[in-house]
Design a protein around this motif. Structure first.
Motif, PDB file in Angstrom:
ATOM      1  N   UNK A  54       0.711  -1.143   0.122  1.00  0.00           N
ATOM      2  CA  UNK A  54       0.005   0.165  -0.006  1.00  0.00           C
ATOM      3  C   UNK A  54       0.807   1.097   0.119  1.00  0.00           C
ATOM      4  N   UNK A  55       1.972   1.235   0.828  1.00  0.00           N
ATOM      5  CA  UNK A  55       2.843   2.318   0.570  1.00  0.00           C
ATOM      6  C   UNK A  55       3.602   2.847  -0.520  1.00  0.00           C
ATOM      7  N   UNK A  65      -6.154  13.482  -3.902  1.00  0.00           N
ATOM      8  CA  UNK A  65      -7.322  13.403  -3.088  1.00  0.00           C
ATOM      9  C   UNK A  65      -7.237  12.864  -1.604  1.00  0.00           C
ATOM     10  N   UNK A  66      -7.676  13.573  -0.777  1.00  0.00           N
ATOM     11  CA  UNK A  66      -7.571  13.015   0.573  1.00  0.00           C
ATOM     12  C   UNK A  66      -8.322  11.823   0.750  1.00  0.00           C
ATOM     13  N   UNK A  67      -9.248  11.314   0.093  1.00  0.00           N
ATOM     14  CA  UNK A  67     -10.077  10.251   0.156  1.00  0.00           C
ATOM     15  C   UNK A  67      -9.298   9.011  -0.275  1.00  0.00           C
ATOM     16  N   UNK A  68      -8.568   9.229  -1.373  1.00  0.00           N
ATOM     17  CA  UNK A  68      -7.692   8.140  -1.887  1.00  0.00           C
ATOM     18  C   UNK A  68      -6.511   7.922  -0.872  1.00  0.00           C
ATOM     19  N   UNK A  74      -5.388   3.359   5.193  1.00  0.00           N
ATOM     20  CA  UNK A  74      -6.077   2.247   5.987  1.00  0.00           C
ATOM     21  C   UNK A  74      -5.495   0.923   5.697  1.00  0.00           C
ATOM     22  N   UNK A  75      -5.301   0.631   4.210  1.00  0.00           N
ATOM     23  CA  UNK A  75      -4.694  -0.450   3.851  1.00  0.00           C
ATOM     24  C   UNK A  75      -3.424  -0.750   4.514  1.00  0.00           C
ATOM     25  N   UNK A  76      -2.624   0.207   4.534  1.00  0.00           N
ATOM     26  CA  UNK A  76      -1.298   0.114   5.070  1.00  0.00           C
ATOM     27  C   UNK A  76      -1.312  -0.022   6.535  1.00  0.00           C
ATOM     28  N   UNK A 160       2.040  10.092  11.904  1.00  0.00           N
ATOM     29  CA  UNK A 160       2.838  11.024  11.283  1.00  0.00           C
ATOM     30  C   UNK A 160       1.806  11.359   9.779  1.00  0.00           C
ATOM     31  N   UNK A 161       1.506  10.235   9.106  1.00  0.00           N
ATOM     32  CA  UNK A 161       0.951  10.386   7.873  1.00  0.00           C
ATOM     33  C   UNK A 161      -0.428  10.692   7.882  1.00  0.00           C
ATOM     34  N   UNK A 162      -1.137  10.055   8.880  1.00  0.00           N
ATOM     35  CA  UNK A 162      -2.641  10.654   9.006  1.00  0.00           C
ATOM     36  C   UNK A 162      -2.557  12.091   9.372  1.00  0.00           C
ATOM     37  N   UNK A 163      -1.591  12.674  10.161  1.00  0.00           N
ATOM     38  CA  UNK A 163      -1.447  14.020  10.810  1.00  0.00           C
ATOM     39  C   UNK A 163      -1.376  14.844   8.998  1.00  0.00           C
ATOM     40  N   UNK A 164      -0.426  14.428   8.393  1.00  0.00           N
ATOM     41  CA  UNK A 164      -0.331  14.949   6.878  1.00  0.00           C
ATOM     42  C   UNK A 164      -1.161  14.920   6.160  1.00  0.00           C
ATOM     43  N   UNK A 165      -2.066  13.928   6.227  1.00  0.00           N
ATOM     44  CA  UNK A 165      -3.202  13.844   5.325  1.00  0.00           C
ATOM     45  C   UNK A 165      -4.380  14.839   5.767  1.00  0.00           C
ATOM     46  N   UNK A 166      -4.595  14.871   7.082  1.00  0.00           N
ATOM     47  CA  UNK A 166      -5.760  15.654   7.600  1.00  0.00           C
ATOM     48  C   UNK A 166      -5.522  17.210   7.824  1.00  0.00           C
TER      49      UNK A 166
END
Length: 174
Positions: A54-55, A65-68, A74-76, A160-166
């Motif tokens: 996934x990564x 896209x934030x959704x993508x 989530x998969x990762x 950290x990735x989630x923070x970067x996405x959000x």
């Protein structure tokens, strides 16, 4: 520092860590040291490869896209949560008193050939005597303990990735 924590750089970091982890397991532990992976080790590797897959997709696509991004995250995350959980179970088995260690059973190949998949998962996750054996230590840590540390770092990287996405969504609300 912020330049190295971009979405794409963090995904590349996860891919690199997957390659390092799998190379260590396959080439050093298996080929050089001659260790065969126990069923729990195999399950940890599967989760690590799922995370890495996934990564890799996320790093190559670098979606806008934030959704993508969230879907790939989530998969990762599912892969590394799986690996972390299995590694924690493995460490727990290794620290059981000798009289509480489960007995050794048939190998994973036998289970896959003869049992339904659900029962294979149950058998593997319950562990066996071979999973409780500590064959090698580095800096006083067994292989599952080293794996648990690596997977914990990768879990923190996912935060950290989630923070970067959000972050763009949170900034837009201000």
């Amino acid at each position: 520092m912020q330049r190295f924590t971009t979405y794409r750089h963090l995904q590349v970091f996860l891919v690199i860590m997957t390659v390092i982890g799998m190379s260590f397991a396959l080439f050093f532990l298996q080929r050089h040291m001659g260790f065969s992976p126990c069923p729990l080790c195999v399950f940890q590797r599967i989760g690590l490869m799922v995370m890495g897959g996934f990564a890799l997709i996320a790093a190559l696509l670098n979606p806008k896209s934030i959704a993508v991004k969230l879907l790939l995250w989530i998969g990762s995350l599912a892969g590394i949560v799986w690996s972390t959980g299995v590694a924690a179970r493995h460490v727990w088995l290794q620290h059981l008193p000798p009289d509480q260690v489960p007995t050794c059973g048939p190998g994973l190949d036998y289970w896959l050939d003869t049992l339904p998949m659900q029962q294979v998962f149950n058998e593997v996750l319950s562990g066996s005597g071979e999973c409780a054996t500590v064959d090698w230590r580095f800096l006083g840590l067994s292989i599952p303990e080293q794996s648990l540390i690596l997977f914990s770092v990768l879990l923190l990287t996912h935060l950290l990735i989630l923070w970067r996405i959000m972050r763009p969504m949170l900034s837009a609300r201000r």
